[in-house]
Design a protein around this motif. Structure first.
Motif, PDB file in Angstrom:
ATOM      1  N   THR A 190     -61.497  35.808   2.045  1.00  0.00           N
ATOM      2  CA  THR A 190     -60.980  36.832   2.826  1.00  0.00           C
ATOM      3  C   THR A 190     -60.026  37.514   2.435  1.00  0.00           C
ATOM      4  OG1 THR A 190     -61.535  37.463   5.669  1.00  0.00           O
ATOM      5  CG2 THR A 190     -60.131  35.191   3.808  1.00  0.00           C
ATOM      6  N   GLY A 191     -60.079  38.672   2.857  1.00  0.00           N
ATOM      7  CA  GLY A 191     -58.484  39.116   3.328  1.00  0.00           C
ATOM      8  C   GLY A 191     -57.673  39.394   4.508  1.00  0.00           C
ATOM      9  N   TRP A 192     -58.609  38.376   5.189  1.00  0.00           N
ATOM     10  CA  TRP A 192     -58.465  38.440   6.755  1.00  0.00           C
ATOM     11  C   TRP A 192     -57.744  37.126   6.963  1.00  0.00           C
ATOM     12  CZ3 TRP A 192     -62.585  41.134  10.923  1.00  0.00           C
ATOM     13  CH2 TRP A 192     -62.917  41.853   9.887  1.00  0.00           C
ATOM     14  N   GLN A 193     -56.924  37.158   8.312  1.00  0.00           N
ATOM     15  CA  GLN A 193     -55.686  36.150   8.554  1.00  0.00           C
ATOM     16  C   GLN A 193     -56.912  35.545   9.204  1.00  0.00           C
ATOM     17  OE1 GLN A 193     -51.121  38.302   8.813  1.00  0.00           O
ATOM     18  NE2 GLN A 193     -52.704  39.204   9.352  1.00  0.00           N
ATOM     19  N   GLN A 194     -56.607  34.159   8.728  1.00  0.00           N
ATOM     20  CA  GLN A 194     -57.158  32.660   9.851  1.00  0.00           C
ATOM     21  C   GLN A 194     -56.043  32.352  10.952  1.00  0.00           C
ATOM     22  OE1 GLN A 194     -58.359  29.363   7.918  1.00  0.00           O
ATOM     23  NE2 GLN A 194     -58.706  27.942   9.143  1.00  0.00           N
ATOM     24  N   VAL A 195     -56.760  32.760  12.290  1.00  0.00           N
ATOM     25  CA  VAL A 195     -55.752  32.493  13.329  1.00  0.00           C
ATOM     26  C   VAL A 195     -56.919  31.027  13.700  1.00  0.00           C
ATOM     27  CG1 VAL A 195     -55.089  34.149  13.667  1.00  0.00           C
ATOM     28  CG2 VAL A 195     -57.238  34.307  14.635  1.00  0.00           C
ATOM     29  N   GLY A 196     -58.091  30.293  13.735  1.00  0.00           N
ATOM     30  CA  GLY A 196     -58.078  29.163  14.085  1.00  0.00           C
ATOM     31  C   GLY A 196     -59.209  29.078  13.098  1.00  0.00           C
ATOM     32  N   ARG A 197     -60.179  27.637  13.747  1.00  0.00           N
ATOM     33  CA  ARG A 197     -61.406  27.453  13.408  1.00  0.00           C
ATOM     34  C   ARG A 197     -62.240  26.303  13.980  1.00  0.00           C
ATOM     35  NH1 ARG A 197     -61.500  22.563   8.690  1.00  0.00           N
ATOM     36  NH2 ARG A 197     -63.769  23.345   7.850  1.00  0.00           N
ATOM     37  N   ALA A 198     -63.366  26.723  14.557  1.00  0.00           N
ATOM     38  CA  ALA A 198     -65.040  26.711  14.868  1.00  0.00           C
ATOM     39  C   ALA A 198     -65.407  25.417  14.296  1.00  0.00           C
ATOM     40  CB  ALA A 198     -65.761  27.544  15.485  1.00  0.00           C
ATOM     41  N   ALA A 199     -66.223  24.883  15.143  1.00  0.00           N
ATOM     42  CA  ALA A 199     -67.080  23.532  14.835  1.00  0.00           C
ATOM     43  C   ALA A 199     -68.877  24.232  14.639  1.00  0.00           C
ATOM     44  CB  ALA A 199     -68.288  22.808  14.950  1.00  0.00           C
ATOM     45  N   PHE A 200     -69.019  25.775  14.889  1.00  0.00           N
ATOM     46  CA  PHE A 200     -69.900  26.950  15.499  1.00  0.00           C
ATOM     47  C   PHE A 200     -70.029  27.008  14.073  1.00  0.00           C
ATOM     48  CE2 PHE A 200     -72.379  30.132  16.309  1.00  0.00           C
ATOM     49  CZ  PHE A 200     -73.200  30.054  16.535  1.00  0.00           C
ATOM     50  N   ARG A 201     -72.088  26.754  13.697  1.00  0.00           N
ATOM     51  CA  ARG A 201     -71.709  27.437  11.836  1.00  0.00           C
ATOM     52  C   ARG A 201     -72.625  28.840  12.481  1.00  0.00           C
ATOM     53  NH1 ARG A 201     -68.597  25.399  11.245  1.00  0.00           N
ATOM     54  NH2 ARG A 201     -67.347  23.298  10.253  1.00  0.00           N
ATOM     55  N   THR A 202     -72.609  29.778  11.616  1.00  0.00           N
ATOM     56  CA  THR A 202     -73.403  31.115  12.138  1.00  0.00           C
ATOM     57  C   THR A 202     -74.427  30.762  11.510  1.00  0.00           C
ATOM     58  OG1 THR A 202     -71.818  32.161  10.365  1.00  0.00           O
ATOM     59  CG2 THR A 202     -70.775  32.277  12.417  1.00  0.00           C
ATOM     60  N   PHE A 203     -74.770  30.354  10.808  1.00  0.00           N
ATOM     61  CA  PHE A 203     -75.962  30.429   9.804  1.00  0.00           C
ATOM     62  C   PHE A 203     -76.075  28.693   9.168  1.00  0.00           C
ATOM     63  CE2 PHE A 203     -78.048  30.395   5.052  1.00  0.00           C
ATOM     64  CZ  PHE A 203     -79.666  30.517   5.196  1.00  0.00           C
ATOM     65  N   ARG A 204     -77.345  28.006   9.449  1.00  0.00           N
ATOM     66  CA  ARG A 204     -78.001  26.904   8.930  1.00  0.00           C
ATOM     67  C   ARG A 204     -79.234  26.466   9.080  1.00  0.00           C
ATOM     68  NH1 ARG A 204     -74.713  22.418  12.555  1.00  0.00           N
ATOM     69  NH2 ARG A 204     -72.471  22.390  11.141  1.00  0.00           N
ATOM     70  N   PRO A 205     -79.785  26.676   7.383  1.00  0.00           N
ATOM     71  CA  PRO A 205     -81.339  27.066   6.782  1.00  0.00           C
ATOM     72  C   PRO A 205     -82.091  25.832   7.859  1.00  0.00           C
ATOM     73  CG  PRO A 205     -79.904  26.258   5.328  1.00  0.00           C
ATOM     74  CD  PRO A 205     -78.951  26.147   6.432  1.00  0.00           C
ATOM     75  N   GLU A 206     -81.366  24.627   8.285  1.00  0.00           N
ATOM     76  CA  GLU A 206     -82.590  23.758   9.061  1.00  0.00           C
ATOM     77  C   GLU A 206     -82.408  23.800  10.092  1.00  0.00           C
ATOM     78  OE1 GLU A 206     -78.205  21.989   9.719  1.00  0.00           O
ATOM     79  OE2 GLU A 206     -79.347  22.969   7.917  1.00  0.00           O
ATOM     80  N   ARG A 207     -81.905  24.830  10.452  1.00  0.00           N
ATOM     81  CA  ARG A 207     -82.110  25.041  12.511  1.00  0.00           C
ATOM     82  C   ARG A 207     -82.945  25.829  12.042  1.00  0.00           C
ATOM     83  NH1 ARG A 207     -76.002  26.014  14.934  1.00  0.00           N
ATOM     84  NH2 ARG A 207     -76.309  28.004  12.853  1.00  0.00           N
ATOM     85  N   GLN A 208     -83.163  25.810  13.851  1.00  0.00           N
ATOM     86  CA  GLN A 208     -83.950  27.393  14.302  1.00  0.00           C
ATOM     87  C   GLN A 208     -83.544  27.864  15.297  1.00  0.00           C
ATOM     88  OE1 GLN A 208     -86.957  28.855  12.500  1.00  0.00           O
ATOM     89  NE2 GLN A 208     -86.313  27.164  11.401  1.00  0.00           N
ATOM     90  N   PRO A 209     -83.332  28.922  15.657  1.00  0.00           N
ATOM     91  CA  PRO A 209     -83.306  29.918  14.301  1.00  0.00           C
ATOM     92  C   PRO A 209     -81.975  29.653  13.409  1.00  0.00           C
ATOM     93  CG  PRO A 209     -82.296  31.184  16.224  1.00  0.00           C
ATOM     94  CD  PRO A 209     -82.607  29.636  16.836  1.00  0.00           C
TER      95      PRO A 209
END
Length: 248
Positions: A190-209
């Protein structure tokens, strides 16, 4: 409210069965708001034959079934709707859903928070307070499956992208530039600056949705400790501590 005066929407042919409604060539706040408003209007009252609506930052892709709709008529209708949208009022539509997402800021979870805060003339605590107080929206989803572009922060947060590419930030990294955040679902450059981190994942193929966020969703970031984020990542909670509230 954003200012609509500079918007000149275009309806552009995209192949034989689609149009692109474009409000600007650059990510201007007014154009982003207009695109989100148009997408919401189309999703609530799409003409017969429209089979796909996909909003980007400043445009909306509209695909149709040529057997069910008149191409010229649809283009004329989209041109009228886009002009009406561009004339305002340009305020983000009321969200139907709101997410609260825990994030650990600074130190090892957000190694560039101090740099971002310094560019804003703030201390780290004040910068985090502004992030957590902001009423944010998912402006669009793209670049990678489920990856949201979230904004907009106030004008002072119109920070440039970095001159050098960061070759790797981890899954869950929250990065910032140009008044927006991106929440990475997987390790990425990335060219953006990292300010934090989450445990939330925006894509998990095994999850619905598999991609839980939607364009227009309201987003609030809630401060958490590094240990809390680590515990959430190891927990059976498939949302990493994120909470969804249905508003209407």
């Amino acid at each position: 409210m954003t200012i609509a005066s500079a918007l000149r929407p275009e309806v552009l042919a995209t192949g034989l069965d689609a149009f692109l409604v474009r409000f600007a060539l650059t990510p201007e706040p007014a154009a982003m708001t207009a695109a989100r408003r148009l997408a919401d209007q189309l999703e609530s009252r799409a003409p017969e034959g429209v089979c796909e609506i996909a909003a980007a930052l400043v445009s909306v892709f509209v695909r149709f079934d040529a057997a069910l709709t008149d191409r010229a008529g649809l283009k004329a209708w989209l041109e009228t709707l886009a002009q009406q949208t561009a004339q305002g009022p340009l305020e983000m539509p009321e969200p139907s859903r709101r997410w609260t997402i825990p994030v650990a800021f600074g130190a090892g979870e957000g190694p560039q928070l101090a740099e971002v805060a310094g560019a804003l003339g703030l201390g780290e605590e004040a910068a985090v307070a502004q992030i957590c107080a902001a009423d944010l929206r998912v402006l669009t989803i793209g670049f990678a499956p489920g990856q949201p572009y979230i904004g907009l922060m106030p004008e002072p947060w119109n920070l440039p992208r970095m001159a050098q590419l960061n070759p790797s930030v981890p899954a869950g990294a929250l990065v910032v530039a140009v008044r927006q955040f991106v929440l990475f679902g997987a390790e990425s450059a990335t060219g953006w600056q990292q300010v934090g981190r989450a445990a939330f994942r925006t894509f998990r193929p095994e999850r619905q949705p598999p991609m839980p966020l939607q364009g227009g969703d309201a987003i609030r970031f809630a401060r958490a400790t590094s240990d809390e984020i680590a515990a959430l990542a190891d927990s059976p909670d498939p949302m990493g501590g994120a909470k969804l509230e249905v508003l209407r």
